[in-house]
Design an enzyme around this catalytic site. Structure first.
Site, PDB file in Angstrom:
ATOM      1  N   TYR A 144      -1.657  -1.172  10.470  1.00  0.00           N
ATOM      2  CA  TYR A 144      -1.800  -1.371   9.018  1.00  0.00           C
ATOM      3  C   TYR A 144      -0.611  -0.781   8.274  1.00  0.00           C
ATOM      4  O   TYR A 144       0.005  -1.438   7.435  1.00  0.00           O
ATOM      5  CB  TYR A 144      -3.101  -0.723   8.537  1.00  0.00           C
ATOM      6  CG  TYR A 144      -3.348  -0.933   7.067  1.00  0.00           C
ATOM      7  CD1 TYR A 144      -3.828  -2.150   6.592  1.00  0.00           C
ATOM      8  CD2 TYR A 144      -3.104   0.083   6.139  1.00  0.00           C
ATOM      9  CE1 TYR A 144      -4.056  -2.353   5.244  1.00  0.00           C
ATOM     10  CE2 TYR A 144      -3.328  -0.110   4.798  1.00  0.00           C
ATOM     11  CZ  TYR A 144      -3.806  -1.328   4.345  1.00  0.00           C
ATOM     12  OH  TYR A 144      -4.011  -1.516   3.005  1.00  0.00           O
ATOM     13  N   SER A 167       0.861  -1.180   0.000  1.00  0.00           N
ATOM     14  CA  SER A 167       0.000   0.000   0.000  1.00  0.00           C
ATOM     15  C   SER A 167       0.896   1.228   0.000  1.00  0.00           C
ATOM     16  O   SER A 167       2.031   1.173   0.488  1.00  0.00           O
ATOM     17  CB  SER A 167      -0.877   0.012   1.258  1.00  0.00           C
ATOM     18  OG  SER A 167      -1.515   1.270   1.431  1.00  0.00           O
TER      19      SER A 167
END
Length: 262
Positions: A152, A139
């Site tokens: 995350y 990401s």
């Protein structure tokens, strides 16, 4: 079995995983699709078998569970896998200091431990079969500390460094290793956690299909780190140049004056 071998996609029941499965089936890969939601997996498998004429096998697995993860590893060791997409991921979004520890541990089990073990299982299989392609979904958050997603962000930084390190190790082995860094994508990622897509501007979002097409184009180009929405590679080259400069200076062997004299 298709001549391209079998592509394994985790988190395949919706969103990015479903789009990867659809595109890989259209290219002629047989598929092993892994996800928690068996009903969605079966519906996807039936559609892909009808539309693309490939063999599709499903494996219902919760990658937070060691037994389920071991089942996926064992399956990879048994079949002629030529492509693995580690797409399954957990968000556990919210202020890091108050998101329950169990939720953050579950994130680590999927985003870090499962991705690591499945990557290693696939690489062992690729070596035995003479080649293959590994695609790990990271990401842009890998480069962005976040007060609303510390675990995350940290997990995706791990994915980026782990994948790049594997690529260095496997250079010349006939195994493609790629990290994909999506920005916001129109999936169930936020809604599944009770959040709205409005956390990012509407224009920042792309579709899962656009992401997958760009990612597969990046794989074909041999790119190590694929950021589908980065218009020019120059910013990434600048990041890499600054990283190398940082490492050169950090290896000086001398304590910086501000720490020595303060």
């Amino acid at each position: 079995m298709g001549h391209l071998g079998i592509a394994v996609v985790t988190g395949a029941s919706s969103g990015i995983g479903s789009a990867f499965a659809t595109r890989l089936a259209s290219r002629g890969y047989d598929l092993l699709l892994v996800a928690r939601r068996g009903d969605r997996l079966r519906a996807l498998a039936e559609r892909l078998q009808a539309d693309a004429g490939v063999d599709v096998t499903t494996l219902v697995a919760d990658l937070t569970r060691a037994d389920d993860l071991a089942d996926v590893e064992a399956r990879i060791a048994e079949i002629p896998v030529s492509f693995l997409v580690n797409n399954a991921g957990v968000g556990a979004l919210g202020p890091t200091s108050i998101v329950p520890p169990d939720a953050q541990e579950a994130l680590i089990r999927v985003n870090v431990i499962a991705l690591t073990r499945l990557s290693l299982a696939a690489i062992a299989r690729f070596r035995s079969l003479g080649g293959g392609t590994l695609v790990n979904i990271a990401s842009i958050m890998a480069l962005m500390p976040s007060s609303g997603g510390g675990a995350y962000s940290g997990s995706k930084a791990y994915v980026l460094n782990f994948t790049r390190s594997l690529r260095l190790e496997l250079e010349g082995a006939g195994i493609g290793v790629h990290a994909v860094l999506p920005g916001p994508v129109r999936t169930e990622f936020f809604s599944s956690q009770g959040l709205s897509d409005s956390v990012f501007p509407d224009q920042a979002y792309i579709t899962p299909e656009a992401l997958v097409d760009a990612a597969l184009a990046g794989v074909a180009l041999g790119e190590e780190v694929i950021t589908p929405t980065l218009a020019s590679p120059d910013p990434w080259r600048d990041v890499e140049a600054m990283r190398r400069a940082y490492l050169r200076e950090a290896m000086s062997g001398e304590i910086a004056p501000r720490y020595r004299d303060g």
